[in-house]
Design a protein around this motif. Structure first.
Motif, PDB file in Angstrom:
ATOM      1  N   LYS A   1      33.117  72.452  67.664  1.00  0.00           N
ATOM      2  CA  LYS A   1      31.695  72.259  67.985  1.00  0.00           C
ATOM      3  C   LYS A   1      31.171  70.993  67.301  1.00  0.00           C
ATOM      4  CE  LYS A   1      30.081  75.027  64.083  1.00  0.00           C
ATOM      5  NZ  LYS A   1      29.313  76.200  63.639  1.00  0.00           N
ATOM      6  N   PRO A   2      30.059  70.438  67.785  1.00  0.00           N
ATOM      7  CA  PRO A   2      29.467  69.253  67.138  1.00  0.00           C
ATOM      8  C   PRO A   2      29.115  69.548  65.683  1.00  0.00           C
ATOM      9  CG  PRO A   2      28.471  69.636  69.289  1.00  0.00           C
ATOM     10  CD  PRO A   2      29.317  70.830  69.006  1.00  0.00           C
TER      11      PRO A   2
ATOM     12  N   ARG B   1      36.069  57.873  54.336  1.00  0.00           N
ATOM     13  CA  ARG B   1      37.358  57.451  54.903  1.00  0.00           C
ATOM     14  C   ARG B   1      38.297  58.645  55.036  1.00  0.00           C
ATOM     15  NH1 ARG B   1      36.814  52.743  51.654  1.00  0.00           N
ATOM     16  NH2 ARG B   1      37.884  53.823  49.957  1.00  0.00           N
ATOM     17  N   GLN B   2      38.373  59.467  53.992  1.00  0.00           N
ATOM     18  CA  GLN B   2      39.280  60.604  54.017  1.00  0.00           C
ATOM     19  C   GLN B   2      38.828  61.648  55.034  1.00  0.00           C
ATOM     20  OE1 GLN B   2      42.134  60.612  52.398  1.00  0.00           O
ATOM     21  NE2 GLN B   2      42.716  62.606  53.246  1.00  0.00           N
ATOM     22  N   MET B   3      37.527  61.858  55.168  1.00  0.00           N
ATOM     23  CA  MET B   3      37.005  62.783  56.179  1.00  0.00           C
ATOM     24  C   MET B   3      37.364  62.288  57.579  1.00  0.00           C
ATOM     25  SD  MET B   3      33.215  63.619  54.630  1.00  0.00           S
ATOM     26  CE  MET B   3      32.714  64.627  56.009  1.00  0.00           C
ATOM     27  N   ALA B   4      37.191  60.989  57.786  1.00  0.00           N
ATOM     28  CA  ALA B   4      37.491  60.411  59.102  1.00  0.00           C
ATOM     29  C   ALA B   4      38.971  60.565  59.433  1.00  0.00           C
ATOM     30  CB  ALA B   4      37.087  58.935  59.124  1.00  0.00           C
ATOM     31  N   TYR B   5      39.835  60.305  58.450  1.00  0.00           N
ATOM     32  CA  TYR B   5      41.275  60.437  58.696  1.00  0.00           C
ATOM     33  C   TYR B   5      41.641  61.884  59.012  1.00  0.00           C
ATOM     34  CZ  TYR B   5      46.283  60.624  57.915  1.00  0.00           C
ATOM     35  OH  TYR B   5      47.627  60.848  58.064  1.00  0.00           O
ATOM     36  N   THR B   6      41.076  62.823  58.255  1.00  0.00           N
ATOM     37  CA  THR B   6      41.369  64.244  58.475  1.00  0.00           C
ATOM     38  C   THR B   6      40.962  64.670  59.883  1.00  0.00           C
ATOM     39  OG1 THR B   6      41.073  64.713  56.118  1.00  0.00           O
ATOM     40  CG2 THR B   6      40.919  66.578  57.633  1.00  0.00           C
ATOM     41  N   LEU B   7      39.783  64.277  60.307  1.00  0.00           N
ATOM     42  CA  LEU B   7      39.313  64.636  61.653  1.00  0.00           C
ATOM     43  C   LEU B   7      40.123  63.909  62.726  1.00  0.00           C
ATOM     44  CD1 LEU B   7      35.477  64.609  60.907  1.00  0.00           C
ATOM     45  CD2 LEU B   7      36.872  66.620  61.457  1.00  0.00           C
ATOM     46  N   TYR B   8      40.551  62.682  62.447  1.00  0.00           N
ATOM     47  CA  TYR B   8      41.383  61.935  63.393  1.00  0.00           C
ATOM     48  C   TYR B   8      42.714  62.642  63.604  1.00  0.00           C
ATOM     49  CZ  TYR B   8      44.094  58.037  65.328  1.00  0.00           C
ATOM     50  OH  TYR B   8      44.896  57.252  66.111  1.00  0.00           O
TER      51      TYR B   8
ATOM     52  N   LYS C   1      31.957  62.860  68.768  1.00  0.00           N
ATOM     53  CA  LYS C   1      31.551  62.165  67.553  1.00  0.00           C
ATOM     54  C   LYS C   1      30.931  63.161  66.570  1.00  0.00           C
ATOM     55  CE  LYS C   1      32.348  57.677  68.211  1.00  0.00           C
ATOM     56  NZ  LYS C   1      31.300  56.675  68.161  1.00  0.00           N
ATOM     57  N   VAL C   2      31.187  62.915  65.291  1.00  0.00           N
ATOM     58  CA  VAL C   2      30.603  63.720  64.219  1.00  0.00           C
ATOM     59  C   VAL C   2      29.415  62.948  63.651  1.00  0.00           C
ATOM     60  CG1 VAL C   2      31.009  64.742  61.943  1.00  0.00           C
ATOM     61  CG2 VAL C   2      32.830  64.740  63.660  1.00  0.00           C
ATOM     62  N   ASN C   3      28.291  63.634  63.498  1.00  0.00           N
ATOM     63  CA  ASN C   3      27.102  62.987  62.932  1.00  0.00           C
ATOM     64  C   ASN C   3      27.257  62.830  61.426  1.00  0.00           C
ATOM     65  OD1 ASN C   3      25.475  62.845  65.381  1.00  0.00           O
ATOM     66  ND2 ASN C   3      25.359  65.073  65.238  1.00  0.00           N
TER      67      ASN C   3
ATOM     68  N   PRO D   1      37.610  49.999  60.168  1.00  0.00           N
ATOM     69  CA  PRO D   1      36.871  50.076  61.437  1.00  0.00           C
ATOM     70  C   PRO D   1      37.011  51.421  62.151  1.00  0.00           C
ATOM     71  CG  PRO D   1      38.168  48.044  61.290  1.00  0.00           C
ATOM     72  CD  PRO D   1      38.612  48.921  60.169  1.00  0.00           C
ATOM     73  N   LYS D   2      38.091  52.144  61.889  1.00  0.00           N
ATOM     74  CA  LYS D   2      38.331  53.383  62.629  1.00  0.00           C
ATOM     75  C   LYS D   2      37.328  54.488  62.316  1.00  0.00           C
ATOM     76  CE  LYS D   2      43.165  53.220  64.008  1.00  0.00           C
ATOM     77  NZ  LYS D   2      44.475  53.888  63.952  1.00  0.00           N
ATOM     78  N   VAL D   3      36.543  54.313  61.252  1.00  0.00           N
ATOM     79  CA  VAL D   3      35.551  55.355  60.961  1.00  0.00           C
ATOM     80  C   VAL D   3      34.545  55.492  62.097  1.00  0.00           C
ATOM     81  CG1 VAL D   3      35.756  55.168  58.452  1.00  0.00           C
ATOM     82  CG2 VAL D   3      34.101  53.736  59.652  1.00  0.00           C
ATOM     83  N   ASP D   4      34.339  54.403  62.825  1.00  0.00           N
ATOM     84  CA  ASP D   4      33.382  54.447  63.939  1.00  0.00           C
ATOM     85  C   ASP D   4      33.921  55.235  65.124  1.00  0.00           C
ATOM     86  OD1 ASP D   4      30.997  53.108  63.114  1.00  0.00           O
ATOM     87  OD2 ASP D   4      32.102  51.228  63.115  1.00  0.00           O
ATOM     88  N   THR D   5      35.219  55.460  65.181  1.00  0.00           N
ATOM     89  CA  THR D   5      35.765  56.279  66.269  1.00  0.00           C
ATOM     90  C   THR D   5      35.536  57.765  66.019  1.00  0.00           C
ATOM     91  OG1 THR D   5      37.957  56.484  65.230  1.00  0.00           O
ATOM     92  CG2 THR D   5      37.575  54.555  66.637  1.00  0.00           C
ATOM     93  N   ILE D   6      35.210  58.104  64.793  1.00  0.00           N
ATOM     94  CA  ILE D   6      34.999  59.506  64.420  1.00  0.00           C
ATOM     95  C   ILE D   6      33.520  59.821  64.215  1.00  0.00           C
ATOM     96  CG2 ILE D   6      35.528  61.302  62.714  1.00  0.00           C
ATOM     97  CD1 ILE D   6      37.923  60.430  64.365  1.00  0.00           C
ATOM     98  N   PHE D   7      32.812  58.933  63.517  1.00  0.00           N
ATOM     99  CA  PHE D   7      31.444  59.230  63.103  1.00  0.00           C
ATOM    100  C   PHE D   7      30.396  58.468  63.909  1.00  0.00           C
ATOM    101  CE2 PHE D   7      33.657  59.980  58.907  1.00  0.00           C
ATOM    102  CZ  PHE D   7      33.537  61.359  58.972  1.00  0.00           C
TER     103      PHE D   7
END
Length: 570
Positions: A266-267, A284-291, A298-300, A320-326
């Motif tokens: 869910k969002p 960064r670590q949150m983004a990698y985990t979700l990736y 997208k996560v807010n 830059p990849k954080v923008d693909t997640i957040f």
């Protein structure tokens, strides 16, 4: 009681000569008035100069024995002045000979650890090193006498001076040290100390100095990491760099049940307060985990910081990849202003439902303040508030009644002697244990997983460390190297069949060698207590399923290392 004792020590260290001067004056006056009253009571005819002379003689205990009627003032002075003489002499001798004692202890040092910097990171590490029995020499530019006394009582040597001064490093006997740990507050100073040490040491090529350098800047850390092998080849120094923020972020996110729940699609919305070094590492670590979870959508991510826009731009430039997640929502705000914080959060929560809050501020007072404000706003909502707070800051006393809070100390978690001295090798050992127990998927394995690394038996730790050493050797001898994780798809790497077979065979052979060194022999398990294992045989004689276990382990190495921020490169 301990706090009171430390407070008394600090007061004494700072004001001891003033206190002694007051006590001397008071005791001398008591002696003079005591002799004066004694002469009057016993009808002796004594001049003021004779009374003064007899009072002075109390210091050497030559005039305290008197006949006739005595008085309390003279009685007190008879004991106080000789006692003060002894105390003053001891303090003077300690001051005179302290430096000579330090140099004598340094002259005998060999195989010790030199720690540069006694800030928050340094204190946690030095405390842990001393508790574990290591010989420690600390270089710190400004240190109070009570801290010097406390650490010296526990066996450390404190040198007050600039660690970037070559003479200070030589005074710390860097040429005979085993490890140098640079924990100064400035990255450039840490790098300067490391280079100076490499230039100063003179020893046999096989007897290298391990130099551990802490960097806040990820750019500088990656540049040095990329040059570690060439730097080591040109000197007698083994280089390793680390960042406490990244390590703490990895630990915190790996233990986070919300992010670990792969069934949750869910969002989601998260709030991060403070976008300094730790805040950036956390995102960064949150983004990698979700990736890696292949989270869709997208996560807010709401970011509150006084310079949220500028710091978010730095994070995006580096990763830059954080923008693909957040989907970021930066809010420039002074977090010390309670009214502004309440207003902003009230407005934000009308539009979004938060899953979790992270307070990543380095100021412990501000961390507590922000926690209390957010907790008040979210009082009717079951939302975890994870707050960074230093255990030794004194602020923890304000939070004792907040059992619903989730508090963590990044230095307590990362500045242990095992993690700092062990470096990435220690991280791999911990990950190996977790990977093995999760693979068993039994009730007993889950029970063991609940036991933290710090509390498991030393034999189990050593077994995992030995396997970690084998991993590095196997990869190196087959043309691979371990480097910091940059490619987020590195966990999906596949070795070709020939490499899997070669490395699986090598893992088995190295394991056999290690077991035999530990006293194990080939044979079936017996009840006699003799250490035997049926798998201590050549690779070709192993059962097919046992050989496949080794191959499976090799195939899983990219994923295993990626979990702790490492990747395998050719």
């Amino acid at each position: 009681m301990n706090i009171q004792r430390i407070t008394v020590k600090r007061i004494w260290a700072k004001f001891k000569w003033g206190i002694l001067a007051v006590l001397w004056a008071a005791s001398f006056l008591l002696g003079y008035w005591g002799f004066e009253r004694y002469a009057f009571a016993n009808q002796f005819d004594q001049s003021s100069t004779e009374i003064l002379y007899r009072t002075l003689q109390l210091i050497s205990m030559n005039s305290g024995a008197v006949d006739g009627v005595n008085n309390w003032m003279l009685e007190g002075a008879r004991f106080a002045l000789p006692g003060l003489t002894a105390i003053t002499a001891l303090e003077a001798l300690a001051t005179i000979f302290r430096e000579q004692t330090v140099w004598l202890r340094l002259w005998r040092k060999k195989g010790h650890i030199v720690v540069c910097g006694l800030g928050r990171k340094g204190r946690f590490l030095v405390d842990d090193l001393l508790a574990s029995g290591y010989q420690v020499v600390v270089i710190e530019q400004q240190v109070t006498p009570v801290i010097v006394e406390e650490y010296q009582r526990r066996g450390a040597i404190i040198l007050e001076g600039d660690a970037t001064d070559p003479e200070m490093l030589e005074n710390a006997r860097i040429n005979r040290a085993k490890t140098l740990i640079c924990l100064l507050g400035d990255d450039s100073q840490n790098l300067q100390v490391a280079f100076l040490a490499a230039h100063l040491i003179r020893r046999e090529p096989q007897d290298k100095l391990t130099c551990l350098v802490h960097f806040v800047s990820r750019d500088l850390m990656e540049v040095v990491r990329a040059s570690e092998q060439s730097l080591a080849a040109e000197s007698n120094v083994v280089w390793e760099v680390f960042n406490t923020y990244d390590r703490a972020a990895q630990q915190l996110i790996q233990e986070d049940s919300i992010l670990a729940d792969e069934s949750n699609s869910k969002p989601m919305s998260f709030l991060v307060c403070g976008l300094g070094g730790f805040g950036k590492g956390l995102i960064r670590q949150m983004a990698y985990t979700l990736y890696r979870r292949k989270f869709t959508g997208k996560v807010n991510m709401i970011v509150l910081d006084q310079e949220a826009d500028a710091r978010l731009a730095e994070l995006r430039a580096h990763c830059p990849k954080v923008d693909t997640i957040f989907q970021f929502q930066p809010v420039n705000i002074d977090l010390s202003c309670n009214s502004d914080l309440r207003s902003q959060l009230t407005t934000l929560l009308k539009r979004k439902k938060l899953e979790e809050v992270f307070i990543c501020l380095g100021n412990p007072v501000l961390s507590v303040q922000v926690f209390l404000v957010i907790r008040q706003i979210l009082s009717n909502k079951d939302i975890p508030i994870r707050t960074r707070i230093e255990q030794g800051s004194g602020m923890t006393y304000l939070l004792e009644n907040h059992q619903d809070g989730h508090f963590f100390d990044i230095y307590q978690q990362t500045c242990t002697h095992e993690l700092v001295i062990g470096g990435t090798h220690e991280l791999v050992a911990r990950q190996l244990r977790e990977y093995y127990l999760k693979g068993l998927d039994t009730a007993d394995a889950k029970r063991q997983l609940a036991t933290p690394w710090e509390k498991i038996e030393e034999d189990e730790k050593q077994a995992n460390r030995a396997q970690a050493s084998r991993i590095y050797r196997i990869l190196s001898e087959n043309g691979y190297q371990v480097s910091p994780l940059i490619d987020w798809d590195a966990a999906d790497r596949e070795f070709d069949h020939q490499d899997v077979e070669l490395m699986g065979k090598m893992e088995h052979q190295l394991w056999c060698d290690w077991k035999r060194d530990q006293g194990w022999q080939h044979g079936e398990v017996q009840d006699s207590g003799q250490k035997t294992n049926p798998d201590l045989i050549p690779w070709e004689d192993l059962l097919p399923e046992e050989r496949e276990k080794n191959r499976h382990f090799i195939r899983c190495l990219p994923e295993l290392l990626a979990e702790i921020g490492l990747q395998i490169d050719n």
